[in-house]
Motif scaffolding. Structure first.
Motif, mmCIF file in Angstrom:
data_model
loop_
_atom_site.group_PDB
_atom_site.id
_atom_site.type_symbol
_atom_site.label_atom_id
_atom_site.label_comp_id
_atom_site.label_asym_id
_atom_site.label_seq_id
_atom_site.Cartn_x
_atom_site.Cartn_y
_atom_site.Cartn_z
ATOM 1 N N SER A 44 15.351 16.075 132.103
ATOM 2 C CA SER A 44 15.908 14.840 131.546
ATOM 3 C C SER A 44 15.075 14.330 130.377
ATOM 4 O O SER A 44 14.811 13.124 130.261
ATOM 5 N N SER A 45 14.673 15.266 129.505
ATOM 6 C CA SER A 45 13.952 14.889 128.287
ATOM 7 C C SER A 45 12.757 13.994 128.609
ATOM 8 O O SER A 45 12.022 14.268 129.552
ATOM 9 N N GLU A 46 12.598 12.880 127.843
ATOM 10 C CA GLU A 46 11.393 12.070 128.055
ATOM 11 C C GLU A 46 11.382 11.332 129.389
ATOM 12 O O GLU A 46 10.375 10.748 129.773
ATOM 13 N N PHE A 47 12.529 11.320 130.089
ATOM 14 C CA PHE A 47 12.577 10.618 131.371
ATOM 15 C C PHE A 47 12.097 11.503 132.528
ATOM 16 O O PHE A 47 11.906 11.028 133.650
ATOM 17 N N SER A 48 11.949 12.781 132.272
ATOM 18 C CA SER A 48 11.516 13.703 133.324
ATOM 19 C C SER A 48 10.198 13.251 133.926
ATOM 20 O O SER A 48 9.313 12.781 133.206
ATOM 21 N N GLY A 49 10.109 13.333 135.247
ATOM 22 C CA GLY A 49 8.889 12.943 135.932
ATOM 23 C C GLY A 49 8.957 11.542 136.513
ATOM 24 O O GLY A 49 8.156 11.186 137.364
ATOM 25 N N MET A 50 9.922 10.742 136.039
ATOM 26 C CA MET A 50 10.049 9.394 136.596
ATOM 27 C C MET A 50 10.709 9.464 137.973
ATOM 28 O O MET A 50 11.529 10.333 138.241
ATOM 29 N N SER A 51 10.356 8.495 138.832
ATOM 30 C CA SER A 51 11.045 8.418 140.120
ATOM 31 C C SER A 51 12.468 7.915 139.854
ATOM 32 O O SER A 51 12.734 7.340 138.791
ATOM 33 N N CYS A 52 13.368 8.117 140.800
ATOM 34 C CA CYS A 52 14.760 7.697 140.588
ATOM 35 C C CYS A 52 14.874 6.210 140.269
ATOM 36 O O CYS A 52 15.522 5.839 139.288
ATOM 37 N N PRO A 53 14.256 5.321 141.077
ATOM 38 C CA PRO A 53 14.401 3.884 140.775
ATOM 39 C C PRO A 53 13.855 3.538 139.388
ATOM 40 O O PRO A 53 14.477 2.775 138.639
ATOM 41 N N GLU A 54 12.723 4.130 139.035
ATOM 42 C CA GLU A 54 12.123 3.870 137.726
ATOM 43 C C GLU A 54 13.032 4.411 136.620
ATOM 44 O O GLU A 54 13.273 3.766 135.596
ATOM 45 N N GLY A 55 13.558 5.613 136.844
ATOM 46 C CA GLY A 55 14.435 6.257 135.877
ATOM 47 C C GLY A 55 15.689 5.432 135.617
ATOM 48 O O GLY A 55 16.150 5.321 134.479
ATOM 49 N N LYS A 56 16.245 4.848 136.691
ATOM 50 C CA LYS A 56 17.453 4.028 136.524
ATOM 51 C C LYS A 56 17.176 2.890 135.551
ATOM 52 O O LYS A 56 17.951 2.650 134.619
ATOM 53 N N ARG A 57 16.061 2.193 135.785
ATOM 54 C CA ARG A 57 15.720 1.057 134.922
ATOM 55 C C ARG A 57 15.495 1.522 133.483
ATOM 56 O O ARG A 57 16.004 0.939 132.535
ATOM 57 N N GLN B 108 20.842 20.751 137.678
ATOM 58 C CA GLN B 108 19.990 19.882 138.484
ATOM 59 C C GLN B 108 19.157 18.960 137.605
ATOM 60 O O GLN B 108 18.470 19.402 136.684
ATOM 61 N N VAL B 109 19.188 17.638 137.905
ATOM 62 C CA VAL B 109 18.346 16.697 137.157
ATOM 63 C C VAL B 109 17.518 15.805 138.074
ATOM 64 O O VAL B 109 16.751 14.974 137.592
ATOM 65 N N ILE B 110 17.684 15.948 139.385
ATOM 66 C CA ILE B 110 16.873 15.212 140.353
ATOM 67 C C ILE B 110 16.290 16.230 141.328
ATOM 68 O O ILE B 110 17.000 17.130 141.777
ATOM 69 N N ALA B 111 15.017 16.064 141.660
ATOM 70 C CA ALA B 111 14.404 16.975 142.628
ATOM 71 C C ALA B 111 13.510 16.177 143.568
ATOM 72 O O ALA B 111 12.930 15.169 143.156
ATOM 73 N N PRO B 112 13.414 16.608 144.804
ATOM 74 C CA PRO B 112 12.476 15.943 145.705
ATOM 75 C C PRO B 112 11.052 16.252 145.259
ATOM 76 O O PRO B 112 10.791 17.323 144.718
ATOM 77 N N TYR C 103 22.724 17.462 145.926
ATOM 78 C CA TYR C 103 21.552 16.764 146.445
ATOM 79 C C TYR C 103 21.700 15.286 146.048
ATOM 80 O O TYR C 103 21.581 14.936 144.877
ATOM 81 N N VAL C 104 21.977 14.437 147.039
ATOM 82 C CA VAL C 104 22.397 13.067 146.685
ATOM 83 C C VAL C 104 21.294 12.020 146.852
ATOM 84 O O VAL C 104 21.497 10.862 146.521
ATOM 85 N N SER C 105 20.144 12.402 147.341
ATOM 86 C CA SER C 105 19.069 11.438 147.564
ATOM 87 C C SER C 105 18.577 10.847 146.233
ATOM 88 O O SER C 105 18.561 11.530 145.216
ATOM 89 N N SER C 106 18.198 9.562 146.272
ATOM 90 C CA SER C 106 17.697 8.954 145.029
ATOM 91 C C SER C 106 16.606 7.938 145.353
ATOM 92 O O SER C 106 16.594 6.835 144.843
#
Ligand SMILES: [Zn+2]
Ligand SMILES: [Zn+2]
Length: 822
Positions: free
Chosen positions: A402-415, A374-378, A390-393
């Motif tokens: 996800s290392s230093e990216f952990s805690g970012m929202s999905c849209p922010e993480g994508k960028r 698991q790398v995405i959580a609600p 769990y497909v929501s993003s």
């Protein structure tokens, strides 16, 4: 026959078989609906020029009721606009190349050309028998050399511009029709035409680079204000633009890079395996000489025998390749699998698999017991990704593990991930499309020859424009053998190279018939031009088409191709507009005996027997009276019996009214006529609704019958005739003449007096057993039943009605209601 159609006809009774051919002959003789192009000095003065077009028919047989609906709709619009002062372009033609004629020739013998031309003759006759107001001076057929000469020229123009090219690739192959199919012609893995399961074949084929226009096809939808949202959605989905990233995975211990496209770069840390399509060109190289080689080869072979349907629907399976790739974000090794749920046609033919956040990857991981991370959580609540992906993003989801990216929202993480990949040159932002280039070669005979020769010295050489058309030769054997039947026409195939003069061979494939129909609407504007495909001034005068009408089944294929062609022609400077069809209306289908009409079900309803029995006017009227035109409707014989009776009633009522002088007084009937004009005009013009105007005219007719002595009867009768003309032009013309007028089809559309639209009221006297008990304001247009209801509901009557039964009601129109109780 029990209806009034079986009555003995007298000179005064309604006889469509006598009336209809008479008017049709006149229209034909006078070329009544021809609209010539304006003189050069008036080109561009097109404020009152309108182009009404229905999709042209395939002459694969006779017209059925579906066509009747399509062309009657267009007819009503054309008549309506002409009588409202517009110059109306309303042409007709035939989409004449294609498999049905060729298959008929194989089955019955004979030449596709002869079969096609026989069918065209029948269809033309049917169209005239329906009384459709067509400009016959503009008739075209796509199989005529004077037409396909220009189809060939347009192919060359696109080739010149780099929009046509030839390449070898894996293609959809219909084993039944023995020809390749465009992606758009494959529906759920089956041939859109014959339903056979589509196979894959590697072939060298011609394509149009429609993908160059993917963004234009999307963005310029903003010009299509009057298209059904449903059609736009289907096109949007077909183009399938998705934003994401291309990420490069390197095969461990090699220099081989495998790029993948993902819309979810935010899930990169959850990639636990990697999948290549069996057709991926690097599969063989990766397993060569390794212990897994035999198993992988066997799997690839098995996958080739599976149709796309099977691949989609069956349980996911695959085989381990023995190789790994390195995940660029964390350096982890993940195994490469070969599995046929990944298709070569989409993306890069390889994917990073993230089972925790993708359903198909999840199913595969469960099947082969691969790790699910698991790398995405609600943000709120918990999910169990071992049980379900769990497909929501959304903004409400955050990256985890996800290392230093952990805690970012999905849209922010994508960028952020995309930026990081760019910085280390292992990926970049990318837009991907579902749309593929349009495959236009067909290995069949009955089509437009592709104007190309192949020379050993010069390669692919276009036939010079001056040598067009490349005529389709006559051959005797059309049986599909996996190559074009033209390949057997040795004499024809052998050609001189236009470049070096040496011996060359002609292209033997023919063009997809959708190429023919991608520009026919332009040719209609200038159909006899023999110097060029069209004059741009003339085309820009009429186009874009103001109202296009056709079936929803063309939402993707024809409409997408026609839009692509128009944009390419605009870029070539050949037309001055970007979109071919400003307004689109998709009519619903006709069902019969509870099902869609289809040849295989044997429930195709043909118009001819109904025309013979009830006349074309009744058929026309009924097909539009069946319900809202954009919805499917069931053809019922009882329906046409009803409309036929209505026409008989119209006939009798109008002829009776014709005997009366025209009154000047404004009577309730005159008001009713004005209200009907307003309603019919608004329905056709603004609402684009076609069944309710018929009901409105029926209502008006009922009123005339109810008060035949009304001085407004004659005016109301004339109005009824005038309003029904677009639907039932023959009876309308005949009655119009008997009313002492001429040429209703040229007469101005009736106008209404705004001041008469308001309901007039009168004082209704209400009696109980003959004694006046109340006086109520009532509308002049109210029916007898409505007046009785109004009277009964009066509170002042309550004491007199209590405990009593109404035994009789007496109504004096516009005066009183007497309730007899006891
Ligand atoms: Zn087929
Ligand atoms: Zn040459």
């Amino acid at each position: 026959m029990t209806d009034d159609f079986g009555e003995k006809m007298t000179s005064q009774s309604y006889d469509p078989q006598a009336i209809e051919p008479k008017w049709q002959a006149l229209w034909d003789r006078e070329r009544a609906f021809a609209e010539p192009n304006p003189p050069p000095s008036e080109l561009g003065e097109n404020e009152r020029a309108t182009y009404v077009l229905e999709m042209l028919p395939y002459p694969s047989g006779e017209l059925h009721m579906g066509h009747v609906k399509n062309y009657t709709l267009g007819d009503v619009v054309a008549h309506f606009r002409r009588r409202n002062g517009w110059k109306v372009l309303r042409p007709m033609g035939y989409d004449a190349f294609g498999l049905p004629a060729e298959n008929a020739a194989i089955k019955e013998g004979g030449q596709p050309r002869a079969i096609t031309e026989r069918n065209i003759g029948r269809i033309r006759e049917q169209m005239k028998r329906m009384g459709w107001a067509i400009d016959w001076d503009r008739e075209i057929s796509t199989h005529a050399p004077e037409y396909y000469r220009w189809t060939q020229l347009l192919f060359l123009k696109l080739l010149e511009r780099g929009l046509a090219y030839r390449k070898e690739s894996l293609q959809n192959w219909c084993p039944n029709d023995q020809t390749v199919l465009a992606n758009e012609q494959v529906m759920d893995g089956r041939c859109e035409r014959c339903g056979a399961e589509v196979e894959k074949r590697s072939l060298e084929q011609w394509f149009f680079r429609i993908t160059d226009y993917a963004d234009a096809l999307l963005d310029e939808m903003s010009l299509l204000e009057h298209w059904p949202e449903r059609v736009l959605t289907m096109q949007r989905n077909w183009i399938g633009r998705s934003e994401g990233a291309e990420v490069v995975f390197r095969v461990e211990n090699t220099e081989i890079d495998l790029p993948v496209f993902t819309t979810r770069p935010d899930t990169l840390f959850g990639a636990t395996f990697f999948v290549m399509a069996p057709e991926h060109p690097l599969v063989a190289e990766l397993v060569a000489g390794r212990p897994e080689e035999d198993a992988v080869r066997a799997y690839v072979k098995q996958a080739q025998g599976r149709s796309s349907i099977e691949r989609e629907e069956k349980e996911k399976d695959g085989v381990f390749s023995g190789r790994s790739v390195v995940n660029p974000v964390n350096g982890e090794r993940i195994p490469i699998w070969v599995a046929d749920y990944v298709l070569m046609e989409y993306g890069t033919g390889a994917i990073m698999a993230v089972p925790a956040h993708d359903e198909r990857d999840h199913a595969f991981a469960r099947q082969y017991e691969l790790p699910i991370v698991q790398v995405i959580a609600p943000r709120e609540g918990e999910v169990d990704v071992q049980a379900e992906a769990y497909v929501s993003s959304s903004d409400k989801d955050v990256m985890v593990n996800s290392s230093e990216f952990s805690g970012m929202s999905c849209p922010e993480g994508k960028r952020s991930i995309i930026n990081w990949l760019g910085a280390v040159s292992l990926g970049e932002e990318k837009v991907s499309y579902r749309l593929r280039d349009w495959l236009i070669s067909r290995q069949r005979y009955w089509g437009c020859p592709i104007p190309i020769v192949y020379c050993d010295k010069c390669g692919i050489v276009p036939v010079p424009e001056a040598e067009l058309p490349v005529l389709l030769p006559e051959v005797s054997d059309f049986l599909p053998k996996g190559r074009s039947p033209l390949a057997a026409a040795e004499e024809w195939v052998t050609a001189k190279c236009p470049n070096c003069g040496g011996e060359a061979r002609r292209e033997t494939d023919t063009l997809d018939t959708f190429v023919d129909s991608s520009w026919y609407f332009i040719r209609y504007c200038d159909p006899h031009n023999s110097a060029e495909p069209w004059s741009r001034e003339i085309v820009d005068h009429w186009m874009p088409v103001d109202q296009y009408i056709g079936g929803i089944e063309h939402a993707i294929l024809h409409l997408m191709y026609a839009r692509f062609f128009t944009k390419a022609l605009n870029d070539l400077g050949m037309v001055g507009f970007r979109e071919p069809f400003a307004r689109l209306f998709t009519q619903g289908m006709i069902h019969y005996r509870g099902a869609k009409m289809s040849k295989s079900k044997g429930n195709v309803v043909m118009p001819n027997p109904y025309i013979e029995r009830f006349g074309a006017d009744a058929v026309r009227l009924n097909i539009l009276f069946m319900g809202p035109a954009d919805q499917d409707a069931e053809w019922q014989d009882s329906g046409i019996e009803g409309t036929s009776r209505f026409l008989g009633r119209l006939w009798r009522t109008v002829l009776e009214a014709a005997e009366r002088p025209k009154g000047v007084e404004v009577t309730p009937l005159v008001r009713k006529a004005h209200q009907t004009i307003a309603k019919v005009t608004d329905d056709i013009d603004r609402r684009f609704v076609f069944n309710t105007p018929i009901a409105a005219v029926m209502e008006l007719l009922n009123e005339i019958t109810r008060v035949p002595e009304d001085p407004g009867a004659r005016f109301a009768a004339e109005t009824a005739v005038s309003l029904i003309q677009p639907y039932a032009p023959h009876i309308a013309e005949e009655l119009w003449q008997r009313l002492g007028h001429e040429r209703l089809w040229q007469a101005p559309w009736p106008s209404y007096d705004e001041s008469l639209l308001e309901q007039e009221v009168f004082e209704l006297v209400v009696q109980v057993n003959g004694k006046v008990r109340d006086r109520i304001e009532a509308s002049v247009g109210a029916s007898e039943q409505e007046l009785v209801e109004l009277a009964r509901s009066s509170p002042r009557l309550a004491p007199y009605l209590e405990g009593k039964q109404i035994r009789k009601t007496i109504v004096v129109p516009r005066k009183l209601v007497n309730l007899v109780v006891g």
